[in-house]
Design a protein around this motif. Structure first.
Motif, short mmCIF file in Angstrom:
data_model
loop_
_atom_site.label_atom_id
_atom_site.label_comp_id
_atom_site.label_asym_id
_atom_site.label_seq_id
_atom_site.Cartn_x
_atom_site.Cartn_y
_atom_site.Cartn_z
N GLY A 176 -28.99 21.20 40.84
CA GLY A 176 -30.17 22.06 40.22
C GLY A 176 -29.59 23.48 40.21
N LEU A 177 -28.79 23.96 40.84
CA LEU A 177 -28.24 25.28 40.73
C LEU A 177 -27.17 25.32 39.46
N LYS A 178 -27.56 25.94 38.73
CA LYS A 178 -26.61 26.30 37.27
C LYS A 178 -25.83 27.52 37.46
N PHE A 179 -24.50 27.33 37.15
CA PHE A 179 -23.63 28.38 37.51
C PHE A 179 -22.85 28.46 35.82
N LYS A 180 -22.57 29.58 35.76
CA LYS A 180 -21.92 29.90 34.29
C LYS A 180 -20.76 31.11 34.60
N THR A 181 -19.73 30.88 34.47
CA THR A 181 -18.55 31.90 34.62
C THR A 181 -17.40 31.50 33.47
N ASP A 182 -16.40 32.34 33.45
CA ASP A 182 -15.17 32.24 32.58
C ASP A 182 -13.85 31.86 33.69
N ILE A 183 -13.03 31.10 33.15
CA ILE A 183 -12.11 30.72 33.90
C ILE A 183 -10.88 31.41 33.17
N ASN A 184 -10.03 32.48 33.85
CA ASN A 184 -9.25 32.95 33.28
C ASN A 184 -7.57 32.42 33.61
N ILE A 185 -7.08 31.77 32.46
CA ILE A 185 -5.76 31.12 32.69
C ILE A 185 -4.61 31.88 32.02
N GLY A 186 -4.89 33.47 31.98
CA GLY A 186 -3.98 34.44 31.26
C GLY A 186 -2.83 34.37 32.23
N ASP A 187 -2.86 34.58 33.63
CA ASP A 187 -1.80 34.76 34.45
C ASP A 187 -0.83 33.62 34.44
N SER A 188 -1.49 32.31 34.29
CA SER A 188 -0.58 31.28 34.32
C SER A 188 0.00 31.20 32.77
N LEU A 189 -0.63 31.60 31.83
CA LEU A 189 0.19 31.43 30.54
C LEU A 189 1.32 32.78 30.58
N GLU A 190 0.81 33.72 30.99
CA GLU A 190 1.99 34.50 31.11
C GLU A 190 3.19 34.41 32.11
N LYS A 191 2.91 33.42 32.96
CA LYS A 191 4.22 33.05 33.85
C LYS A 191 4.69 31.95 33.24
N SER A 192 4.25 31.10 32.47
CA SER A 192 4.89 29.95 31.98
C SER A 192 5.49 30.18 30.38
N ILE A 193 5.02 31.37 29.86
CA ILE A 193 5.47 31.66 28.55
C ILE A 193 6.21 32.89 28.36
N SER A 194 5.22 33.85 28.48
CA SER A 194 5.71 35.19 28.38
C SER A 194 6.99 35.76 29.21
N SER A 195 7.02 35.37 30.55
CA SER A 195 7.98 35.62 31.37
C SER A 195 9.49 34.85 31.02
N LYS A 196 9.20 34.02 30.31
CA LYS A 196 10.24 33.10 29.89
C LYS A 196 11.01 33.91 28.70
N LEU A 197 10.01 34.03 27.76
CA LEU A 197 10.52 34.82 26.62
C LEU A 197 11.02 36.11 26.90
N ARG A 198 10.53 37.00 28.10
CA ARG A 198 10.98 38.07 28.54
C ARG A 198 12.71 38.01 28.87
N LYS A 199 12.88 36.99 29.33
CA LYS A 199 14.17 36.75 29.94
C LYS A 199 15.04 36.44 28.40
N ALA A 200 14.54 35.85 27.52
CA ALA A 200 15.25 35.55 26.17
C ALA A 200 15.36 36.82 25.48
N THR A 201 14.53 37.79 25.31
CA THR A 201 14.71 39.15 24.80
C THR A 201 15.79 39.90 25.24
#
Length: 480
Positions: A176-201
């Motif tokens: 009965g307790l309602k919670f509302k929040t945002d899940i931030n997956i930006g760090d994970s995406l940064e690690k999975s995609i941007s960091s790899k592209l940084r090596k490519a650049t």
């Protein structure tokens, strides 16, 4: 020369044996290109087609934004043991697919872009509470290419990532307790995609900067300090003097990326002894500016009469001209001169009449050549000659047939369509410039679209003819 005629002899002598020329600036604009596959291979090596990641809530909830949810879950852990380790019991995962790489060029900037799409899922390990969200966006490399004043190729690249949902809303109803929040997956995406592209650049920038444009251009331009022997039979020399250089926008075409580079050069041609080498010590500084898609070479070539007379007389040896149905003539000691744009031709002749009577004398001819730029033809509507001979018979024949002889000379010898000869010259030049190896894996490839005689003129000192070449050139960089 294949066609022997008075005017054709003069024209071909100029075409094949120019003696000196006025200084003129020509524009040679080209593209320096490299295959898109070079960039694609670098990105593909670092960034797979399927990108996956997963983890527990601790990697998402730890942060100020999610502090309220963390406190609430800690409170619930006192009621239900299944929430005693809320972070670890909350699990998430996503899968992202990426598309093939596309390229866009804007000014000095080029982008290598891949579209991405996928699905994010998160849930409690012991309940059905959770969330699911689609992920869409794009990622890639943005590069700015430039050429420094000292001809160094510069590349400054950076990765980019645009996702529709880096933060995903989460709604929970627990006891009965309602919670509302945002899940931030930006760090994970940064690690999975941007960091790899940084090596490519980094790899891409290093590869582009390693291309030593200056050394290649300098090596070939230094060769141009020495005059180039164009025709050894007539000691014809060409000098090429660089004056300015510029580059402009990036271009994205079917399989290639390229940057436009343009140069201004002075072309000069000389007859006789080899000219002194040019004295320029460095390349002209490179600057940003407008560059066309074509080279545009204008080459005016002039021949003074003294030198031209020597060449023509050499070519007149053992040549016979049919001046009428009953007269054949050989000419020698030709002397060309001009006054007020009227060409004077003085020459000795030996004529055969009815194939057995031998007579000689000299001729003084006056003509005013005209060149039609549209049709590429040379002719002389204004033509007359004076015959000087001791032969009464030849004088009598000349008095009867002069008008006919004039017409024969005008139509057969003083009218010349340059189209065929110019086309032959164009084909010969095209063979020379189709593909020229400048350095290992570096080729200059050119296409001549048109070669025309732009102008023909005479003055009191010389005859002049101006050629104009238009075409396209590319310096192509290929991989081993």
């Amino acid at each position: 020369m294949k066609k022997i005629a008075l005017y054709l002899t003069i024209l071909n002598s100029i075409i094949n044996t120019s003696l000196f020329s006025e200084e003129v600036t020509s524009k040679i604009d080209l593209d320096i290109s490299f295959k898109k596959s070079i960039v694609e291979d670098i990105i593909n090596k670092e960034l797979p087609n399927l990108i996956e990641d997963s983890g527990s809530g601790s990697e998402i909830f730890n942060g100020k934004k999610n502090g309220l949810l963390g406190s609430g879950l800690n409170l619930l852990s006192a009621i239900d043991k299944k929430f005693s380790q809320p972070s670890e019991s909350f699990i998430w995962a996503y899968k992202i697919n990426r598309s093939p790489i596309l390229f866009n060029a804007h000014g000095q900037e080029v982008e290598a872009v891949t579209d991405i799409s996928g699905l994010f899922k998160a849930s409690w390990s012991r309940t059905k509470d959770g969330t699911e969200m689609t992920l869409n966006g794009n990622a890639g490399i943005k590069s700015t290419l430039s050429i420094s004043p000292d001809w160094k190729l510069e590349s400054n690249s950076s990765p980019f990532l645009n996702i529709s949902n880096k933060t995903i809303p989460l709604n929970l109803d627990v006891y009965g307790l309602k919670f509302k929040t945002d899940i931030n997956i930006g760090d994970s995406l940064e690690k999975s995609i941007s960091s790899k592209l940084r090596k490519a650049t980094k790899e891409l920038d290093e590869k582009i900067r390693a291309f030593d444009l200056k050394s290649i251009v300098e090596k070939n331009w230094n060769k141009l300090k020495e005059p180039i022997l164009i025709n050894k039979d007539y000691d014809l020399w060409l000098t090429i003097n660089p004056k300015a250089a510029r580059y402009s926008d990036m271009i994205s075409s079917n399989d290639d990326l390229s940057i436009k580079v343009g140069t201004d050069v002075d072309l000069n041609m000389y007859f006789g002894e080899k000219p002194a080498p040019l004295t320029f010590t460095t390349l002209p500084p490179m600057s940003f500016g407008f560059v066309d898609d074509k080279f545009n070479i204008v080459l005016p070539i002039s021949a003074n009469y003294n030198k031209l007379n020597n060449i023509i007389n050499e070519n007149l040896k053992n040549k016979t001209f049919k001046t009428s149905s009953i007269i054949s003539s050989n000419f020698s000691n030709m002397n060309l001169s001009s006054e007020n744009s009227v060409l004077s031709i003085k020459m000795d002749f030996d004529s055969t009449i009815f194939n057995f009577l031998k007579r000689n004398g000299n001729i003084v001819a006056l003509l005013k050549p005209n060149f039609n730029k549209e049709t590429g033809t040379l002719n002389s509507d204004s033509f007359d000659y004076t015959l000087e001979t001791d032969s009464i018979l030849l004088k009598f024949i000349n008095s009867l047939l002069k008008n006919k002889i004039k017409e024969i000379i005008k139509t057969k010898y003083l009218s010349f369509d340059s189209t065929k000869e110019v086309q032959v010259l164009k084909n010969l030049l095209q063979e020379k410039v189709t593909s020229v190896e400048l350095d290992k894996n570096v080729y200059l490839k050119s296409t001549i679209e048109s070669l025309n005689i732009e102008n023909f003129s005479i003055n009191d000192e010389s005859l002049s003819i101006t050629f104009k070449l238009i075409g396209e050139s590319t310096i192509e960089i290929v991989e081993n």
